[in-house]
Design a protein around this motif. Structure first.
Motif, mmCIF file in Angstrom:
data_model
loop_
_atom_site.group_PDB
_atom_site.id
_atom_site.type_symbol
_atom_site.label_atom_id
_atom_site.label_comp_id
_atom_site.label_asym_id
_atom_site.label_seq_id
_atom_site.Cartn_x
_atom_site.Cartn_y
_atom_site.Cartn_z
ATOM 1 N N LYS A 126 0.811 -1.215 0.000
ATOM 2 C CA LYS A 126 0.000 0.000 0.000
ATOM 3 C C LYS A 126 0.846 1.267 0.000
ATOM 4 C CE LYS A 126 -3.771 -2.372 2.367
ATOM 5 N NZ LYS A 126 -4.671 -2.409 3.541
ATOM 6 N N THR A 127 2.158 1.128 -0.086
ATOM 7 C CA THR A 127 3.019 2.307 -0.064
ATOM 8 C C THR A 127 3.061 2.958 -1.442
ATOM 9 O OG1 THR A 127 5.011 1.010 -0.568
ATOM 10 C CG2 THR A 127 4.449 1.332 1.757
ATOM 11 N N ASN A 128 3.247 4.267 -1.436
ATOM 12 C CA ASN A 128 3.359 5.024 -2.677
ATOM 13 C C ASN A 128 4.295 6.188 -2.426
ATOM 14 O OD1 ASN A 128 2.869 6.808 -4.956
ATOM 15 N ND2 ASN A 128 1.027 5.605 -5.355
ATOM 16 N N ALA A 129 5.273 6.364 -3.283
ATOM 17 C CA ALA A 129 6.265 7.420 -3.085
ATOM 18 C C ALA A 129 5.721 8.798 -3.429
ATOM 19 C CB ALA A 129 7.506 7.140 -3.927
ATOM 20 N N SER A 130 4.627 8.859 -4.186
ATOM 21 C CA SER A 130 4.078 10.139 -4.633
ATOM 22 C C SER A 130 2.751 10.422 -3.944
ATOM 23 C CB SER A 130 3.881 10.139 -6.150
ATOM 24 O OG SER A 130 3.185 11.289 -6.567
ATOM 25 N N PHE A 131 2.768 11.341 -2.981
ATOM 26 C CA PHE A 131 1.502 11.664 -2.325
ATOM 27 C C PHE A 131 0.580 12.438 -3.262
ATOM 28 C CE2 PHE A 131 4.296 15.184 -0.992
ATOM 29 C CZ PHE A 131 3.501 16.300 -1.233
ATOM 30 N N ARG A 132 1.139 13.129 -4.264
ATOM 31 C CA ARG A 132 0.305 13.839 -5.227
ATOM 32 C C ARG A 132 -0.497 12.852 -6.072
ATOM 33 N NH1 ARG A 132 4.886 16.566 -4.463
ATOM 34 N NH2 ARG A 132 4.756 18.814 -3.983
ATOM 35 N N GLU A 133 0.123 11.741 -6.431
ATOM 36 C CA GLU A 133 -0.580 10.711 -7.190
ATOM 37 C C GLU A 133 -1.719 10.119 -6.371
ATOM 38 O OE1 GLU A 133 0.340 6.214 -8.805
ATOM 39 O OE2 GLU A 133 1.942 7.704 -8.927
ATOM 40 N N PRO A 187 -1.632 16.039 9.258
ATOM 41 C CA PRO A 187 -0.841 15.669 8.079
ATOM 42 C C PRO A 187 -0.626 16.871 7.159
ATOM 43 C CG PRO A 187 -3.104 14.983 7.767
ATOM 44 C CD PRO A 187 -3.026 15.577 9.147
ATOM 45 N N ALA A 188 0.226 17.783 7.573
ATOM 46 C CA ALA A 188 0.377 19.080 6.882
ATOM 47 C C ALA A 188 0.802 18.921 5.429
ATOM 48 C CB ALA A 188 1.378 19.949 7.638
ATOM 49 N N GLU A 189 1.684 17.973 5.154
ATOM 50 C CA GLU A 189 2.154 17.807 3.773
ATOM 51 C C GLU A 189 1.036 17.299 2.858
ATOM 52 O OE1 GLU A 189 5.678 18.038 6.341
ATOM 53 O OE2 GLU A 189 3.799 16.939 6.457
ATOM 54 N N LEU A 190 0.179 16.440 3.368
ATOM 55 C CA LEU A 190 -0.957 15.995 2.566
ATOM 56 C C LEU A 190 -1.913 17.157 2.311
ATOM 57 C CD1 LEU A 190 -1.820 12.479 4.068
ATOM 58 C CD2 LEU A 190 -0.461 13.020 2.039
ATOM 59 N N ILE A 191 -2.101 18.002 3.307
ATOM 60 C CA ILE A 191 -2.949 19.183 3.131
ATOM 61 C C ILE A 191 -2.356 20.106 2.072
ATOM 62 C CG2 ILE A 191 -3.871 21.240 4.253
ATOM 63 C CD1 ILE A 191 -3.971 19.599 6.863
ATOM 64 N N ASP A 192 -1.044 20.298 2.125
ATOM 65 C CA ASP A 192 -0.383 21.115 1.097
ATOM 66 C C ASP A 192 -0.612 20.527 -0.291
ATOM 67 O OD1 ASP A 192 0.558 22.873 2.999
ATOM 68 O OD2 ASP A 192 2.589 22.033 3.072
ATOM 69 N N GLY A 193 -0.631 19.197 -0.359
ATOM 70 C CA GLY A 193 -0.887 18.540 -1.639
ATOM 71 C C GLY A 193 -2.274 18.831 -2.176
ATOM 72 N N LEU A 194 -3.259 18.875 -1.287
ATOM 73 C CA LEU A 194 -4.625 19.220 -1.698
ATOM 74 C C LEU A 194 -4.659 20.622 -2.301
ATOM 75 C CD1 LEU A 194 -6.869 17.988 1.272
ATOM 76 C CD2 LEU A 194 -6.620 16.920 -0.966
ATOM 77 N N ILE A 195 -3.932 21.534 -1.656
ATOM 78 C CA ILE A 195 -3.900 22.913 -2.143
ATOM 79 C C ILE A 195 -3.260 22.978 -3.529
ATOM 80 C CG2 ILE A 195 -2.977 25.217 -1.707
ATOM 81 C CD1 ILE A 195 -3.074 24.521 1.311
ATOM 82 N N GLU A 196 -2.163 22.256 -3.713
ATOM 83 C CA GLU A 196 -1.464 22.249 -4.998
ATOM 84 C C GLU A 196 -2.347 21.706 -6.120
ATOM 85 O OE1 GLU A 196 2.252 20.216 -4.748
ATOM 86 O OE2 GLU A 196 2.900 21.324 -2.973
ATOM 87 N N LEU A 197 -3.184 20.736 -5.787
ATOM 88 C CA LEU A 197 -4.054 20.140 -6.797
ATOM 89 C C LEU A 197 -5.272 21.006 -7.099
ATOM 90 C CD1 LEU A 197 -3.923 16.407 -5.648
ATOM 91 C CD2 LEU A 197 -2.914 17.375 -7.720
ATOM 92 N N PHE A 254 -12.816 10.339 2.312
ATOM 93 C CA PHE A 254 -11.384 10.149 2.541
ATOM 94 C C PHE A 254 -11.023 10.553 3.970
ATOM 95 C CE2 PHE A 254 -11.932 10.960 -1.953
ATOM 96 C CZ PHE A 254 -11.115 10.011 -2.558
ATOM 97 N N ALA A 255 -9.985 9.920 4.496
ATOM 98 C CA ALA A 255 -9.365 10.353 5.746
ATOM 99 C C ALA A 255 -7.890 10.580 5.467
ATOM 100 C CB ALA A 255 -9.531 9.303 6.848
ATOM 101 N N LEU A 256 -7.393 11.733 5.870
ATOM 102 C CA LEU A 256 -5.971 12.039 5.784
ATOM 103 C C LEU A 256 -5.438 12.069 7.207
ATOM 104 C CD1 LEU A 256 -5.959 14.962 3.174
ATOM 105 C CD2 LEU A 256 -6.002 12.490 2.765
ATOM 106 N N ILE A 257 -4.544 11.144 7.525
ATOM 107 C CA ILE A 257 -4.046 11.039 8.889
ATOM 108 C C ILE A 257 -2.522 10.958 8.894
ATOM 109 C CG2 ILE A 257 -6.171 9.943 9.703
ATOM 110 C CD1 ILE A 257 -4.690 7.265 9.697
ATOM 111 N N LYS A 258 -1.950 11.148 10.076
ATOM 112 C CA LYS A 258 -0.499 11.115 10.222
ATOM 113 C C LYS A 258 -0.124 10.103 11.289
ATOM 114 C CE LYS A 258 3.482 14.128 11.195
ATOM 115 N NZ LYS A 258 3.889 15.532 11.508
ATOM 116 N N ALA A 259 0.845 9.250 10.981
ATOM 117 C CA ALA A 259 1.326 8.259 11.939
ATOM 118 C C ALA A 259 2.850 8.304 11.977
ATOM 119 C CB ALA A 259 0.850 6.863 11.564
ATOM 120 N N ALA A 260 3.425 7.692 12.989
ATOM 121 C CA ALA A 260 4.884 7.680 13.115
ATOM 122 C C ALA A 260 5.511 6.658 12.172
ATOM 123 C CB ALA A 260 5.288 7.386 14.551
#
Length: 223
Positions: free
Chosen positions: A4-11, A33-43, A154-160
């Motif tokens: 389930k891993t993906n190197a591209s969060f934008r994808e 999950p700030a980086e995922l939120i930034d991705g939403l903005i970019e899209l 969708f759920a956008l979450i952050k884990a360690a």
């Protein structure tokens, strides 16, 4: 092989469309999950319905998403604080809707969705403006109101840490709403600081089993 891993969060984020309902983990900035939120903005995704504990801090994360004009409505329990000026301005201008939900009820309604419950009765809010138009019932000597589950596309979450099966462990209080949001969404995207090999996570420490996670994206902390 399940991976389930993906190197591209934008994808991964590209499957989110205008008008989606998105749960975003975090208690303030903790676990957000700030980086995922930034991705939403970019899209440039718009007309979103956001479920979160609060309505953003300063110009960080969720506040940036609000400032970008991406949010139509927010469902939260704590919309106003000293640095919630982005939300304040938008709300006063009539540019964003608010559904105010007491924090315990917010968690309970999300849990109900994750557990497949139809609705729950809770005493919180009974006799207040928040109970307006809701069914009330007297049960075992107490008054309750009926609350319906909160579901999300969708759920956008952050884990360690996470593994390729989607099993997740969290860092202390950064866990907050992440586990229940993962259960209540159709698709969960988890931002993790580290992806480990299968078997490296102690089964007793796994908080979110991989069955509730569809995508794992590694975003290493800035050095």
């Amino acid at each position: 092989m399940i991976d389930k891993t993906n190197a591209s969060f934008r994808e991964v984020l590209s499957q989110i469309k205008d008008g989606s309902t998105i749960m975003i983990g975090g208690f303030g900035s903790a676990g957000q999950p700030a980086e995922l939120i930034d991705g939403l903005i970019e899209l440039g995704i718009k007309e979103l319905i956001i479920v979160n504990n609060n309505a953003g801090n300063g110009n960080y994360g969720l506040a940036k998403l609000l400032k970008a004009g991406s949010v139509k409505k927010i469902i939260c329990s704590f919309p106003r604080q000293s640095d919630s000026y982005v939300f304040d301005a938008l709300y006063r201008a009539g540019k964003v809707e608010l559904e105010l939900v007491p924090q315990g009820n917010l968690a309970c309604r999300i849990q109900a969705a994750g557990m497949g419950l139809g609705a729950v009765f809770t005493p919180t809010g009974f006799g207040t403006l928040l109970a307006g138009g809701k069914e009330g019932r007297h049960i075992d000597g107490k008054d309750y109101i009926l609350e319906y589950p909160i579901k999300a596309d969708f759920a956008l979450i952050k884990a360690a840490k996470g593994d390729r099966w989607g099993n997740l462990v969290y860092r202390k209080s950064a866990r907050n709403f992440g586990p229940i949001m993962a259960m209540a969404a159709t698709i969960t995207i988890a931002q993790v600081s580290e992806v480990v090999e299968l078997g490296e996570l102690d089964p007793e420490h796994i908080i979110t089993p991989g069955i509730f996670v569809q995508h794992v994206v590694q975003i290493k902390p800035a050095q």
